[in-house]
Structures are given as structure tokens and as C-alpha cells.
Design an enzyme around this catalytic site. Structure first.
Site, PDB file in Angstrom:
ATOM      1  N   HIS A   1      37.221  -4.264   1.640  1.00 58.96           N
ATOM      2  CA  HIS A   1      36.063  -4.509   2.594  1.00 58.96           C
ATOM      3  C   HIS A   1      35.215  -3.253   2.427  1.00 58.96           C
ATOM      4  O   HIS A   1      35.763  -1.978   3.028  1.00 58.96           O
ATOM      5  CB  HIS A   1      36.703  -4.589   4.014  1.00 58.96           C
ATOM      6  CG  HIS A   1      35.886  -4.617   5.071  1.00 58.96           C
ATOM      7  ND1 HIS A   1      35.913  -5.869   6.034  1.00 58.96           N
ATOM      8  CD2 HIS A   1      34.580  -4.125   5.322  1.00 58.96           C
ATOM      9  CE1 HIS A   1      34.717  -5.734   6.902  1.00 58.96           C
ATOM     10  NE2 HIS A   1      33.941  -4.682   6.362  1.00 58.96           N
TER      11      HIS A   1
ATOM     12  N   HIS B   1      31.049  -1.541   2.632  1.00 60.48           N
ATOM     13  CA  HIS B   1      29.780  -1.596   2.599  1.00 60.48           C
ATOM     14  C   HIS B   1      28.991  -0.611   1.660  1.00 60.48           C
ATOM     15  O   HIS B   1      29.376   0.758   1.837  1.00 60.48           O
ATOM     16  CB  HIS B   1      29.423  -1.324   4.340  1.00 60.48           C
ATOM     17  CG  HIS B   1      29.754  -2.123   5.260  1.00 60.48           C
ATOM     18  ND1 HIS B   1      28.953  -3.421   5.465  1.00 60.48           N
ATOM     19  CD2 HIS B   1      30.894  -2.178   5.836  1.00 60.48           C
ATOM     20  CE1 HIS B   1      29.847  -4.149   6.334  1.00 60.48           C
ATOM     21  NE2 HIS B   1      30.846  -3.371   6.399  1.00 60.48           N
TER      22      HIS B   1
ATOM     23  N   LYS C   1      31.543 -14.455   4.087  1.00 57.04           N
ATOM     24  CA  LYS C   1      31.693 -13.475   5.484  1.00 57.04           C
ATOM     25  C   LYS C   1      31.165 -14.172   6.691  1.00 57.04           C
ATOM     26  O   LYS C   1      29.989 -14.577   6.872  1.00 57.04           O
ATOM     27  CB  LYS C   1      31.163 -12.181   5.236  1.00 57.04           C
ATOM     28  CG  LYS C   1      31.305 -11.042   6.251  1.00 57.04           C
ATOM     29  CD  LYS C   1      32.573 -10.487   6.479  1.00 57.04           C
ATOM     30  CE  LYS C   1      32.940  -9.825   7.657  1.00 57.04           C
ATOM     31  NZ  LYS C   1      32.512  -8.368   7.667  1.00 57.04           N
TER      32      LYS C   1
ATOM     33  N   HIS D   1      34.670 -11.325  10.604  1.00 53.09           N
ATOM     34  CA  HIS D   1      34.638 -10.277  11.753  1.00 53.09           C
ATOM     35  C   HIS D   1      35.169 -10.847  12.861  1.00 53.09           C
ATOM     36  O   HIS D   1      34.408 -11.754  13.721  1.00 53.09           O
ATOM     37  CB  HIS D   1      33.058  -9.815  11.797  1.00 53.09           C
ATOM     38  CG  HIS D   1      33.163  -8.483  12.829  1.00 53.09           C
ATOM     39  ND1 HIS D   1      32.728  -7.364  12.373  1.00 53.09           N
ATOM     40  CD2 HIS D   1      33.168  -8.633  14.100  1.00 53.09           C
ATOM     41  CE1 HIS D   1      32.615  -6.439  13.269  1.00 53.09           C
ATOM     42  NE2 HIS D   1      32.798  -7.367  14.415  1.00 53.09           N
TER      43      HIS D   1
ATOM     44  N   HIS E   1      39.296  -5.673   9.129  1.00 52.82           N
ATOM     45  CA  HIS E   1      39.369  -4.519   9.991  1.00 52.82           C
ATOM     46  C   HIS E   1      40.242  -4.937  11.240  1.00 52.82           C
ATOM     47  O   HIS E   1      39.927  -4.818  12.655  1.00 52.82           O
ATOM     48  CB  HIS E   1      38.146  -3.905  10.247  1.00 52.82           C
ATOM     49  CG  HIS E   1      37.085  -4.762  10.321  1.00 52.82           C
ATOM     50  ND1 HIS E   1      36.892  -5.838  11.478  1.00 52.82           N
ATOM     51  CD2 HIS E   1      35.758  -4.831   9.884  1.00 52.82           C
ATOM     52  CE1 HIS E   1      35.902  -6.458  11.514  1.00 52.82           C
ATOM     53  NE2 HIS E   1      35.192  -5.852  10.539  1.00 52.82           N
TER      54      HIS E   1
ATOM     55  N   ASP F   1      36.319  -0.584   5.102  1.00 46.00           N
ATOM     56  CA  ASP F   1      35.047  -0.779   5.965  1.00 46.00           C
ATOM     57  C   ASP F   1      34.165   0.418   6.172  1.00 46.00           C
ATOM     58  O   ASP F   1      33.706   0.786   7.298  1.00 46.00           O
ATOM     59  CB  ASP F   1      35.585  -1.205   7.343  1.00 46.00           C
ATOM     60  CG  ASP F   1      34.278  -1.675   8.018  1.00 46.00           C
ATOM     61  OD1 ASP F   1      33.283  -2.064   7.470  1.00 46.00           O
ATOM     62  OD2 ASP F   1      34.490  -1.904   9.571  1.00 46.00           O
TER      63      ASP F   1
HETATM   64  O1  DOR Z   1      31.314  -0.494  12.156  1.00 44.79           O
HETATM   65  C1  DOR Z   1      30.802  -1.185  11.702  1.00 44.79           C
HETATM   66  N1  DOR Z   1      29.730  -1.112  10.685  1.00 44.79           N
HETATM   67  N2  DOR Z   1      31.329  -2.606  11.600  1.00 44.79           N
HETATM   68  C2  DOR Z   1      30.803  -3.744  11.215  1.00 44.79           C
HETATM   69  O2  DOR Z   1      31.066  -4.673  11.441  1.00 44.79           O
HETATM   70  C3  DOR Z   1      29.676  -3.549  10.286  1.00 44.79           C
HETATM   71  C4  DOR Z   1      29.409  -2.064   9.937  1.00 44.79           C
HETATM   72  C5  DOR Z   1      28.170  -1.796   9.168  1.00 44.79           C
HETATM   73  O3  DOR Z   1      27.653  -2.490   8.357  1.00 44.79           O
HETATM   74  O4  DOR Z   1      27.726  -0.543   9.357  1.00 44.79           O
HETATM   75 ZN    ZN Z   2      32.538  -4.104   7.766  1.00 48.29          ZN
END
Ligand code: DOR
Ligand code: ZN
Length: 345
Positions: free
Chosen positions: A13, A15, A99, A136, A174, A247
Site C-alpha cells: 500500500h 502513495h 481501490k 479504505h 491500514h 501507506d
Molecule cells: O493519511 C492518508 N493519506 N490516508 C489516506 O487514506 C490517503 C493518504 C493520502 O493519499 O495522502
Molecule cells: Zn493510502
């Protein structure tokens, strides 16, 4: 000196963002992890296989020369995702999951699902084609206390969903609560969960220690100590239903230190070291490899990695800031120390 060698891990997971921001953070992940499930919450979101394939090419193009790293792409589920798009995603073999963001639940979820009943066609196709749903797990109902949104989601949305689609493989992303741990432990085969390093390291006091700490704000929000302990127990249990998903969610310093700061903790700069620290402190380093390198690959039906990495019990200081495109960001524990480091190959 204590050291541990494990199979090269994967991050289930992550970003990565896009453009110059991605170029700043991608090398950290690629130096540690062989593969990562890349979240689709860009603006605009990655809703189609064609968009995912183009994003994947941009990730490959941004990799430092000589580094092998495989981005595993995901699609962003919307109220209008068609069965045809799901079967195209499956055939592409670049998309590994879909997702589900409840609309408004988190960063860039404005195009997310308004009601999961609207996604019946897509969910049936995912079940048929065996393409996992990545969840999520928070309701976005303003009447539900923010600390209860995960457990309410499990009761209202997830439990009925698992009954309605008995063969659908699902990752609850998460986890943050003891309730979620218990739910996953008791769930049918094909249901698993990721756990972040920050939810293993911090409880909700970290949001308010000596003042408001925006860099500890993420979604789902940090919970009580009893929940952190339940996550730690799950992560170090050796139960293959629980695996690593960082995450890591970078935002610029400006976006975090604001009257309305973004949710997200940046951990990719020490994406495996932070977990090593947690597992070592729990006396469970022997369980790190399963959690970080085996169980996720097995769930996604991908081969386990062949290379190995070594982690050394040696403290190092985290920079106060790191570059992030034209801006900067504050990594978790900025200016502090991390107890484990990655040995150079
Ligand atoms: O803390 C988070 N940041 N939770 C999420 O679900 C998205 C993520 C983000 O893309 O910044
Ligand atoms: Zn995330």
C-alpha cells in the site's frame, strides 16, 4: 552488532503521487522494496486501465538507472466503473487490485463511491475475474465519531459485502483498531489486511504531544494505545492475513502545516527500517520476513522475491526535511533517530 537478512520485501500500500513529487519519493521505495501496490488517488484519479498503464510507464521512467522495481497498479472504483473495465484491467496484467474509497473519506476521494450498492456490476466482475478489492475502511458519515469510523464501516459495509460476494478477495487497508484485527482474524479465506509502520509505532497521543502535531495526522486517524497493541500483536503473530502496507503518503510541508492540513504520514524514506524497529522492540524480528516479504505476495498470487536485504541494528538521524518536487516535506520522526538501517548492497 545485531543484523537480520530477509527476502527483499514488498510494500502492499503506497502513495507515489506523480511528476516531480513522485521523482522525489520513488527512489526511497525502490531502494528497499521490490514491488509496491500503487494507490490510484491522483487528481484526476486513475479510473481506467489505460490511465493505470500510462501511470505505470511514468513510474518506470522516473526510476533511478539500474534499480529494479515493479509498480503494481490499481484502479480507483467509482459509482460508474463498468464490468467491462474490470475485465480489461484483469486482462492487462498490470492492474492488481481495485481501490474502494468511500466518497469524502480521505485525501482525493471526491470521486469515490457514494454507496457500494452502486458498484454491484463491478464487484461481481471482480469476484468473477478474481481481482482483489482494496478497501479504505471508514464511513464518511459526519454523525459518526472520527475514532469510530473504521469499526462502524466494518459493521455497516464490509461484513455485508463479504457475505454478498463470498469469493471476492478483499484487503482491508491500514488497520487501526482491535475491532478490525478481530474481524480479520475471524474472516473467511481470501480476506486480509495491511498494517502501516506509523500505526504500529504511535497512538493518538502523538497527535497532541506538547502541541498539535500535523505530521502525525493521517486517515484512518491514530487510535488509543490498546488498539496499537492489538495491531502489534497481529503484525508479529505470523498470521498470513496481516502484511506490510506502509501507506506512505507524502504531502508538502505547506500542505501539512496549515489551518486545514492534509492527512498522510511520509515513511518511505525508512520504509522497512521502521518496521524492523517495531519488530525488534517486540522481540519478533524472526517474524518480520513473513510479514514484509511473504504473506502479501502469497495473497496477491505473485512469486516471492528472490533477492535479500540486510538490516543493521544501528541508529541514524532522520533529516528535518526532504525534497518534494519544488517543495519540501517532513518525514516521520524528522530530526530524530531510527534504530535500524539498511545495509548497502
Ligand atoms: O493519511 C492518508 N493519506 N490516508 C489516506 O487514506 C490517503 C493518504 C493520502 O493519499 O495522502
Ligand atoms: Zn493510502
Amino acid at each position: 552488532m545485531n543484523r537480520v537478512t530477509i527476502t527483499r520485501p514488498d510494500d502492499w500500500h503506497l502513495h507515489l503521487r506523480d511528476g516531480a513529487a513522485m521523482a522525489s519519493v520513488l527512489p526511497a521505495t525502490a531502494a528497499r522494496f521490490a514491488r509496491a501496490i500503487v494507490m490510484p488517488n491522483l487528481m484526476p484519479p486513475i479510473t481506467t486501465t489505460d490511465l493505470a498503464a500510462a501511470y505505470r510507464s511514468r513510474i518506470h521512467a522516473a526510476l533511478p538507472p539500474g534499480i529494479s522495481f515493479e509498480p503494481l497498479m490499481t484502479l480507483y472504483l467509482t459509482d460508474t466503473t463498468s464490468a467491462g473495465e474490470i475485465s480489461k484491467a484483469k486482462r492487462s496484467s498490470v492492474v492488481h487490485g481495485i481501490k474502494f474509497y468511500p466518497r469524502g473519506a480521505t485525501t482525493n476521494s471526491a470521486s469515490g463511491v457514494t454507496a457500494i450498492e452502486n458498484c454491484r456490476e463491478a464487484l461481481a466482475a471482480m469476484e468473477q475475474h478474481d481481482l482483489p478489492l482494496l478497501v479504505h475502511g471508514e464511513v464518511n458519515d459526519p454523525d459518526v465519531d472520527v475514532f469510530d469510523r473504521e469499526s462502524v464501516f466494518i459493521d455497516r459495509v464490509l461484513a455485508p459485502l463479504l457475505l454478498r460476494y463470498p469469493k471476492l478477495r478483499v484487503v482491508l487497508e491500514h488497520l487501526t483498531t482491535a475491532d478490525a484485527v478481530e474481524f480479520i482474524e475471524q474472516s473467511r479465506p481470501g480476506v486480509a489486511a495491511t498494517i502501516t509502520a506509523h500505526h504500529l509505532l504511535l497512538n493518538r497521543n502523538a497527535l497532541f504531544s506538547g502541541g498539535l502535531r500535523p505530521h502525525h495526522y493521517c486517515l484512518p486517524v491514530l487510535k488509543r494505545e490498546k488498539h496499537r497493541r492489538a495491531l502489534l500483536k497481529a503484525a508479529t503473530s505470523g498470521n498470513p492475513k496481516f502484511f506490510l502496507g506502509s501507506d506512505s503518503a507524502p504531502h508538502s510541508l505547506q500542505a501539512k502545516e496549515s489551518a486545514c492540513g492534509c492527512a498522510g504520514v511520509y515513511t518511505a524514506f525508512a520504509g522497512i527500517e521502521l518496521y524492523a524497529e517495531v519488530f525488534a522492540a517486540a522481540g519478533a524480528l524472526n517474524r518480520l520476513e513473513g510479514f514484509a516479504s511473504f504473506f502479501g505476495a502469497d495473497f496477491y498470487r505473485l512469486p516471492r522475491n528472490a533477492e535479500r536485504i540486510t538490516l543493521i541494528d544501528e541508529s541514524w538521524q532522520v533529516p528535518r526535511q526532504l525534497p518534494f518536487g519544488n517543495e519540501t516535506l517532513a518525514p516521520l520522526r524528522a530530526g530524530g533517530n531510527i534504530g535500524w538501517r539498511l545495509a548497502s548492497a
